[in-house]
Design a protein around this motif. Structure first.
Motif, PDB file in Angstrom:
ATOM      1  N   UNK A   1      28.548 -29.852 -15.346  1.00 27.43           N
ATOM      2  CA  UNK A   1      26.988 -29.009 -15.475  1.00 27.43           C
ATOM      3  C   UNK A   1      25.890 -29.701 -15.748  1.00 27.43           C
ATOM      4  N   UNK A   2      24.270 -29.383 -14.678  1.00 28.10           N
ATOM      5  CA  UNK A   2      23.572 -29.920 -15.250  1.00 28.10           C
ATOM      6  C   UNK A   2      22.372 -29.024 -16.047  1.00 28.10           C
ATOM      7  N   UNK A   3      23.129 -27.683 -16.476  1.00 24.99           N
ATOM      8  CA  UNK A   3      21.831 -27.452 -16.779  1.00 24.99           C
ATOM      9  C   UNK A   3      22.695 -28.256 -19.479  1.00 24.99           C
ATOM     10  N   UNK A   4      23.604 -28.325 -18.873  1.00 26.37           N
ATOM     11  CA  UNK A   4      23.816 -28.573 -20.301  1.00 26.37           C
ATOM     12  C   UNK A   4      23.911 -30.336 -19.989  1.00 26.37           C
ATOM     13  N   UNK A   5      24.079 -30.947 -19.355  1.00 25.69           N
ATOM     14  CA  UNK A   5      23.198 -32.505 -19.006  1.00 25.69           C
ATOM     15  C   UNK A   5      22.063 -32.596 -19.287  1.00 25.69           C
ATOM     16  N   UNK A   6      20.775 -31.387 -19.082  1.00 25.68           N
ATOM     17  CA  UNK A   6      19.808 -31.433 -19.586  1.00 25.68           C
ATOM     18  C   UNK A   6      19.080 -30.769 -20.877  1.00 25.68           C
ATOM     19  N   UNK A   7      20.042 -29.847 -21.427  1.00 26.52           N
ATOM     20  CA  UNK A   7      20.061 -29.476 -23.111  1.00 26.52           C
ATOM     21  C   UNK A   7      20.866 -30.654 -23.429  1.00 26.52           C
ATOM     22  N   UNK A   8      21.181 -32.190 -23.608  1.00 26.82           N
ATOM     23  CA  UNK A   8      22.012 -32.952 -24.695  1.00 26.82           C
ATOM     24  C   UNK A   8      21.176 -33.473 -24.029  1.00 26.82           C
ATOM     25  N   UNK A   9      20.182 -34.590 -22.803  1.00 26.25           N
ATOM     26  CA  UNK A   9      19.255 -35.470 -22.845  1.00 26.25           C
ATOM     27  C   UNK A   9      18.120 -34.835 -23.862  1.00 26.25           C
ATOM     28  N   UNK A  10      17.403 -33.160 -23.852  1.00 27.47           N
ATOM     29  CA  UNK A  10      16.113 -32.952 -24.733  1.00 27.47           C
ATOM     30  C   UNK A  10      17.113 -33.167 -26.403  1.00 27.47           C
ATOM     31  N   UNK A  11      17.802 -32.433 -26.879  1.00 31.53           N
ATOM     32  CA  UNK A  11      18.559 -32.690 -28.074  1.00 31.53           C
ATOM     33  C   UNK A  11      18.988 -34.803 -28.279  1.00 31.53           C
ATOM     34  N   UNK A  12      18.925 -35.411 -26.788  1.00 29.48           N
ATOM     35  CA  UNK A  12      19.126 -36.873 -27.717  1.00 29.48           C
ATOM     36  C   UNK A  12      17.718 -37.713 -27.995  1.00 29.48           C
ATOM     37  N   UNK A  13      16.543 -36.625 -27.396  1.00 30.05           N
ATOM     38  CA  UNK A  13      15.627 -37.330 -26.974  1.00 30.05           C
ATOM     39  C   UNK A  13      15.199 -37.377 -29.064  1.00 30.05           C
ATOM     40  N   UNK A  14      16.007 -36.060 -29.488  1.00 31.26           N
ATOM     41  CA  UNK A  14      15.226 -35.820 -30.741  1.00 31.26           C
ATOM     42  C   UNK A  14      16.151 -36.563 -31.770  1.00 31.26           C
ATOM     43  N   UNK A  15      17.282 -37.602 -31.646  1.00 29.75           N
ATOM     44  CA  UNK A  15      18.546 -37.618 -32.751  1.00 29.75           C
ATOM     45  C   UNK A  15      17.401 -39.771 -32.297  1.00 29.75           C
ATOM     46  N   UNK A  16      18.379 -40.587 -32.768  1.00 31.00           N
ATOM     47  CA  UNK A  16      18.041 -42.121 -33.133  1.00 31.00           C
ATOM     48  C   UNK A  16      16.776 -42.068 -34.084  1.00 31.00           C
ATOM     49  N   UNK A  64      27.914 -32.285 -23.912  1.00 30.31           N
ATOM     50  CA  UNK A  64      28.712 -33.089 -22.407  1.00 30.31           C
ATOM     51  C   UNK A  64      29.130 -34.659 -23.510  1.00 30.31           C
ATOM     52  N   UNK A  65      30.143 -34.764 -22.579  1.00 27.88           N
ATOM     53  CA  UNK A  65      31.507 -36.355 -23.598  1.00 27.88           C
ATOM     54  C   UNK A  65      30.316 -36.916 -23.787  1.00 27.88           C
ATOM     55  N   UNK A  66      29.294 -37.675 -22.439  1.00 24.35           N
ATOM     56  CA  UNK A  66      28.892 -39.083 -22.648  1.00 24.35           C
ATOM     57  C   UNK A  66      27.956 -38.052 -23.940  1.00 24.35           C
ATOM     58  N   UNK A  67      27.294 -37.319 -24.082  1.00 25.45           N
ATOM     59  CA  UNK A  67      26.304 -36.154 -24.829  1.00 25.45           C
ATOM     60  C   UNK A  67      26.783 -36.813 -26.175  1.00 25.45           C
ATOM     61  N   UNK A  68      27.772 -36.152 -26.697  1.00 23.13           N
ATOM     62  CA  UNK A  68      28.433 -36.338 -27.940  1.00 23.13           C
ATOM     63  C   UNK A  68      29.290 -38.001 -28.034  1.00 23.13           C
ATOM     64  N   UNK A  69      29.130 -38.444 -27.399  1.00 28.88           N
ATOM     65  CA  UNK A  69      29.364 -40.599 -27.693  1.00 28.88           C
ATOM     66  C   UNK A  69      27.937 -40.774 -27.962  1.00 28.88           C
ATOM     67  N   UNK A  70      26.677 -40.628 -26.727  1.00 25.64           N
ATOM     68  CA  UNK A  70      25.423 -40.631 -27.568  1.00 25.64           C
ATOM     69  C   UNK A  70      24.956 -40.954 -29.124  1.00 25.64           C
ATOM     70  N   UNK A  71      24.980 -39.523 -28.525  1.00 25.65           N
ATOM     71  CA  UNK A  71      24.699 -38.430 -30.752  1.00 25.65           C
ATOM     72  C   UNK A  71      24.923 -39.363 -31.039  1.00 25.65           C
ATOM     73  N   UNK A  72      26.735 -39.694 -31.111  1.00 32.02           N
ATOM     74  CA  UNK A  72      27.661 -39.560 -32.510  1.00 32.02           C
ATOM     75  C   UNK A  72      26.732 -41.211 -33.012  1.00 32.02           C
ATOM     76  N   UNK A  73      26.367 -42.538 -32.443  1.00 37.60           N
ATOM     77  CA  UNK A  73      25.656 -43.803 -32.459  1.00 37.60           C
ATOM     78  C   UNK A  73      24.327 -43.175 -33.161  1.00 37.60           C
ATOM     79  N   UNK A  74      23.502 -42.086 -32.458  1.00 40.83           N
ATOM     80  CA  UNK A  74      22.130 -41.821 -33.252  1.00 40.83           C
ATOM     81  C   UNK A  74      22.104 -40.921 -34.183  1.00 40.83           C
ATOM     82  N   UNK A  75      23.256 -40.158 -34.554  1.00 41.89           N
ATOM     83  CA  UNK A  75      23.021 -39.783 -35.578  1.00 41.89           C
ATOM     84  C   UNK A  75      23.342 -40.278 -36.764  1.00 41.89           C
ATOM     85  N   UNK A  76      24.546 -41.439 -37.029  1.00 36.14           N
ATOM     86  CA  UNK A  76      24.803 -42.303 -37.602  1.00 36.14           C
ATOM     87  C   UNK A  76      23.515 -43.360 -37.938  1.00 36.14           C
ATOM     88  N   UNK A  77      23.027 -43.700 -37.598  1.00 34.10           N
ATOM     89  CA  UNK A  77      22.016 -44.503 -37.352  1.00 34.10           C
ATOM     90  C   UNK A  77      20.883 -43.754 -38.288  1.00 34.10           C
TER      91      UNK A  77
END
Length: 100
Positions: A1-16, A64-77
């Motif tokens: 879903x596009x909306x979930x991808x946009x939400x994940x991208x926004x959150x990823x910008x705050x991580x790492x 999203x699956x990809x968002x969760x994977x990327x967030x895990x690495x950035x969270x750990x950092x």
């Protein structure tokens, strides 16, 4: 879903590394303390408090699956960064809260 991808991208910008930089840059523009001499609470406005109040909780909000994977690495950092930050601050600050 596009909306979930946009939400994940926004959150990823705050991580790492980027999220760490943004947090301290924003705190600097607001003359916020890097770290409080009191235990972190919801009222704490220090830059490091923002990690516990918001940033370290974002990983659990990913959709999203990809968002969760990327967030895990950035969270750990970020966890490693906060651990090192507290270590370098020494005993002049209260113990850090548990990570979410």
């Amino acid at each position: 879903n596009h909306e979930q991808q946009v939400q994940d991208a926004d959150r990823l910008d705050s991580l790492g590394a980027i999220g760490i930089g943004r947090t301290f840059a924003f705190g600097g523009t607001r003359n916020r303390e890097l770290i409080s001499t009191k235990a972190i609470s919801d009222e704490d406005t220090s830059s490091i408090a923002h990690f516990f109040q918001k940033l370290l909780r974002l990983k659990e909000m990913m959709k999203t699956k990809t968002g969760k994977q990327m967030a895990e690495q950035r969270h750990n950092f970020m966890v490693q960064f906060v651990d090192q930050f507290y270590l370098e601050c020494g005993s002049s600050v209260p113990p850090k809260p548990e990570f979410p």
